[in-house]
Design a protein around this motif. Structure first.
Motif, PDB file in Angstrom:
ATOM      1  N   LYS A  48     -13.872  28.114  -5.021  1.00 44.88           N
ATOM      2  CA  LYS A  48     -13.516  27.335  -6.220  1.00 44.88           C
ATOM      3  C   LYS A  48     -14.468  26.167  -6.409  1.00 44.88           C
ATOM      4  CE  LYS A  48      -9.839  24.701  -6.032  1.00 44.88           C
ATOM      5  NZ  LYS A  48      -8.418  24.272  -5.980  1.00 44.88           N
ATOM      6  N   ASN A  49     -14.779  25.474  -5.331  1.00 50.19           N
ATOM      7  CA  ASN A  49     -15.685  24.337  -5.407  1.00 50.19           C
ATOM      8  C   ASN A  49     -17.094  24.776  -5.779  1.00 50.19           C
ATOM      9  OD1 ASN A  49     -17.720  22.391  -3.773  1.00 50.19           O
ATOM     10  ND2 ASN A  49     -15.908  21.229  -4.400  1.00 50.19           N
ATOM     11  N   VAL A  50     -17.537  25.907  -5.221  1.00 46.67           N
ATOM     12  CA  VAL A  50     -18.871  26.433  -5.542  1.00 46.67           C
ATOM     13  C   VAL A  50     -18.976  26.739  -7.031  1.00 46.67           C
ATOM     14  CG1 VAL A  50     -20.411  28.423  -5.248  1.00 46.67           C
ATOM     15  CG2 VAL A  50     -19.373  27.340  -3.244  1.00 46.67           C
ATOM     16  N   TYR A  51     -17.961  27.403  -7.575  1.00 47.19           N
ATOM     17  CA  TYR A  51     -18.032  27.776  -8.990  1.00 47.19           C
ATOM     18  C   TYR A  51     -17.832  26.586  -9.921  1.00 47.19           C
ATOM     19  CZ  TYR A  51     -18.807  32.696  -8.241  1.00 47.19           C
ATOM     20  OH  TYR A  51     -19.384  33.895  -7.897  1.00 47.19           O
ATOM     21  N   GLN A  52     -17.095  25.571  -9.481  1.00 43.19           N
ATOM     22  CA  GLN A  52     -17.016  24.354 -10.286  1.00 43.19           C
ATOM     23  C   GLN A  52     -18.392  23.703 -10.376  1.00 43.19           C
ATOM     24  OE1 GLN A  52     -14.062  22.917 -11.972  1.00 43.19           O
ATOM     25  NE2 GLN A  52     -15.938  22.193 -12.959  1.00 43.19           N
ATOM     26  N   HIS A  53     -19.101  23.675  -9.245  1.00 40.48           N
ATOM     27  CA  HIS A  53     -20.465  23.134  -9.208  1.00 40.48           C
ATOM     28  C   HIS A  53     -21.391  23.929 -10.136  1.00 40.48           C
ATOM     29  CE1 HIS A  53     -24.421  22.024  -7.582  1.00 40.48           C
ATOM     30  NE2 HIS A  53     -24.640  23.319  -7.388  1.00 40.48           N
ATOM     31  N   LEU A  54     -21.321  25.256 -10.046  1.00 41.52           N
ATOM     32  CA  LEU A  54     -22.194  26.093 -10.871  1.00 41.52           C
ATOM     33  C   LEU A  54     -21.833  25.992 -12.352  1.00 41.52           C
ATOM     34  CD1 LEU A  54     -22.378  29.247  -8.576  1.00 41.52           C
ATOM     35  CD2 LEU A  54     -24.222  27.607  -9.022  1.00 41.52           C
ATOM     36  N   LYS A  55     -20.557  25.880 -12.639  1.00 43.29           N
ATOM     37  CA  LYS A  55     -20.120  25.740 -14.031  1.00 43.29           C
ATOM     38  C   LYS A  55     -20.641  24.427 -14.622  1.00 43.29           C
ATOM     39  CE  LYS A  55     -15.874  25.627 -16.829  1.00 43.29           C
ATOM     40  NZ  LYS A  55     -16.235  26.693 -17.787  1.00 43.29           N
ATOM     41  N   ASP A  56     -20.535  23.359 -13.856  1.00 43.02           N
ATOM     42  CA  ASP A  56     -21.027  22.055 -14.319  1.00 43.02           C
ATOM     43  C   ASP A  56     -22.546  22.067 -14.480  1.00 43.02           C
ATOM     44  OD1 ASP A  56     -18.414  21.170 -14.187  1.00 43.02           O
ATOM     45  OD2 ASP A  56     -18.656  20.132 -12.270  1.00 43.02           O
ATOM     46  N   GLN A  57     -23.222  22.728 -13.538  1.00 46.46           N
ATOM     47  CA  GLN A  57     -24.690  22.716 -13.534  1.00 46.46           C
ATOM     48  C   GLN A  57     -25.284  23.607 -14.616  1.00 46.46           C
ATOM     49  OE1 GLN A  57     -26.763  24.453 -10.064  1.00 46.46           O
ATOM     50  NE2 GLN A  57     -27.923  22.549  -9.953  1.00 46.46           N
ATOM     51  N   HIS A  58     -24.645  24.759 -14.851  1.00 47.98           N
ATOM     52  CA  HIS A  58     -25.229  25.752 -15.759  1.00 47.98           C
ATOM     53  C   HIS A  58     -24.447  25.938 -17.060  1.00 47.98           C
ATOM     54  CE1 HIS A  58     -28.118  27.101 -12.713  1.00 47.98           C
ATOM     55  NE2 HIS A  58     -27.133  27.015 -11.834  1.00 47.98           N
ATOM     56  N   GLY A  59     -23.365  25.196 -17.216  1.00 46.64           N
ATOM     57  CA  GLY A  59     -22.589  25.302 -18.447  1.00 46.64           C
ATOM     58  C   GLY A  59     -21.961  26.674 -18.638  1.00 46.64           C
ATOM     59  N   LEU A  60     -21.457  27.264 -17.567  1.00 50.85           N
ATOM     60  CA  LEU A  60     -20.851  28.592 -17.666  1.00 50.85           C
ATOM     61  C   LEU A  60     -19.587  28.547 -18.516  1.00 50.85           C
ATOM     62  CD1 LEU A  60     -21.184  29.678 -13.915  1.00 50.85           C
ATOM     63  CD2 LEU A  60     -22.687  30.293 -15.817  1.00 50.85           C
ATOM     64  N   ALA A  61     -19.415  29.555 -19.366  1.00 53.61           N
ATOM     65  CA  ALA A  61     -18.279  29.580 -20.276  1.00 53.61           C
ATOM     66  C   ALA A  61     -16.948  29.933 -19.613  1.00 53.61           C
ATOM     67  CB  ALA A  61     -18.563  30.551 -21.423  1.00 53.61           C
ATOM     68  N   PRO A  62     -16.891  30.930 -18.715  1.00 52.54           N
ATOM     69  CA  PRO A  62     -15.594  31.312 -18.137  1.00 52.54           C
ATOM     70  C   PRO A  62     -14.947  30.174 -17.351  1.00 52.54           C
ATOM     71  CG  PRO A  62     -17.266  32.981 -17.710  1.00 52.54           C
ATOM     72  CD  PRO A  62     -17.992  31.785 -18.224  1.00 52.54           C
ATOM     73  N   ALA A  63     -13.631  30.191 -17.273  1.00 49.64           N
ATOM     74  CA  ALA A  63     -12.909  29.221 -16.459  1.00 49.64           C
ATOM     75  C   ALA A  63     -13.236  29.435 -14.988  1.00 49.64           C
ATOM     76  CB  ALA A  63     -11.411  29.363 -16.690  1.00 49.64           C
ATOM     77  N   VAL A  64     -13.096  28.376 -14.190  1.00 54.25           N
ATOM     78  CA  VAL A  64     -13.425  28.460 -12.768  1.00 54.25           C
ATOM     79  C   VAL A  64     -12.630  29.570 -12.085  1.00 54.25           C
ATOM     80  CG1 VAL A  64     -13.256  27.245 -10.549  1.00 54.25           C
ATOM     81  CG2 VAL A  64     -14.182  26.072 -12.553  1.00 54.25           C
ATOM     82  N   GLN A  65     -11.324  29.676 -12.395  1.00 54.44           N
ATOM     83  CA  GLN A  65     -10.518  30.695 -11.738  1.00 54.44           C
ATOM     84  C   GLN A  65     -10.982  32.105 -12.084  1.00 54.44           C
ATOM     85  OE1 GLN A  65      -8.532  30.135  -9.299  1.00 54.44           O
ATOM     86  NE2 GLN A  65      -7.901  32.265  -9.030  1.00 54.44           N
ATOM     87  N   GLU A  66     -11.437  32.300 -13.313  1.00 58.74           N
ATOM     88  CA  GLU A  66     -11.971  33.603 -13.715  1.00 58.74           C
ATOM     89  C   GLU A  66     -13.247  33.921 -12.928  1.00 58.74           C
ATOM     90  OE1 GLU A  66     -13.786  35.816 -17.708  1.00 58.74           O
ATOM     91  OE2 GLU A  66     -12.589  33.998 -17.921  1.00 58.74           O
TER      92      GLU A  66
END
Length: 218
Positions: A48-66
């Motif tokens: 979860k923490n890894v994907y929160q980091h990647l979402k913040d860094q790369h602006g990923l559209a899907p929710a973290v849980q997805e």
């Protein structure tokens, strides 16, 4: 020492190749270019923490849980199909020795509950552990000390009588930030990890025993 708190990935079992496969398959699906150097910083952190980091860094559209569930699907399939996955050398003998001498065992892993349960079932380890804590239940991953502070709080012995066994830089830092004695496991399966904050470093579980661990002191 009366309570031993084990990390899981890289300490009990080498699931790192399975995690790496799952992450990079998912990164490919997401169109992410993650370098080996960046991936190395994820060691000891929750998915979860890894994907929160990647979402913040790369602006990923899907929710973290997805995103977490996408990676988990790859991991579960690979884990179930991997026939040569075994406990790391010497760890079952150490667990048996600790259990026979009455030391309490806890698990405090950045892995998800799903992954922890898979490992417990595959290797019949659940009866040994009084508590199994997952990083997905904490807002911050190791090196944040929250998971180890909670492990010490639920242990039957005081924090001064708890010892952590960790293989990652983030995990050792978390254990020490929680004020706990930490044994660093210098594993060939967890390269490039800085264990210098650990109170004791071993390269083989044969170096440890119930008697040696019980005699450790902060």
């Amino acid at each position: 020492m009366q309570t031993v708190i084990f990390d899981m990935d890289g300490v009990l079992v080498d699931t790192e190749p399975v995690h790496r496969y799952a992450y990079f398959r998912h990164f490919e699906e997401l169109g992410l270019a993650v370098t080996d150097a960046e991936y190395a910083t994820f060691t000891g952190r929750s998915t979860k923490n890894v994907y929160q980091h990647l979402k913040d860094q790369h602006g990923l559209a899907p929710a973290v849980q997805e995103l977490v569930m996408g990676k988990r699907a790859h991991f579960n399939r690979a884990f179930d199909e991997k026939p040569d996955l075994e406990l790391l050398p010497g760890v079952r003998a150490l667990i048996d020795d600790l259990h026979q001498h009455g030391l309490e065992l806890l698990l405090a892993s950045s892995a998800s509950h799903s992954t922890i349960d898979r490992v417990m079932r595959r290797f019949a380890l659940a009866p040994y552990f009084s508590h199994r804590l997952s990083g997905e239940d904490f807002a911050r991953s190791k090196p944040d000390p929250a998971i180890f502070a909670h492990a010490a709080a639920v242990a039957r012995s005081p924090a001064a009588r708890c010892v952590v066994i960790e293989d990652s830089s983030n995990g050792v830092a978390a254990a020490k930030a929680a004020g706990l004695y930490c044994i660093g496991y210098d594993s060939i399966h967890s390269p490039s990890q800085d264990l210098q904050l650990a109170d004791l470093v071993v390269a083989d579980f044969g170096e440890l025993s119930a008697a040696r661990i019980a005699g450790l002191a902060l």
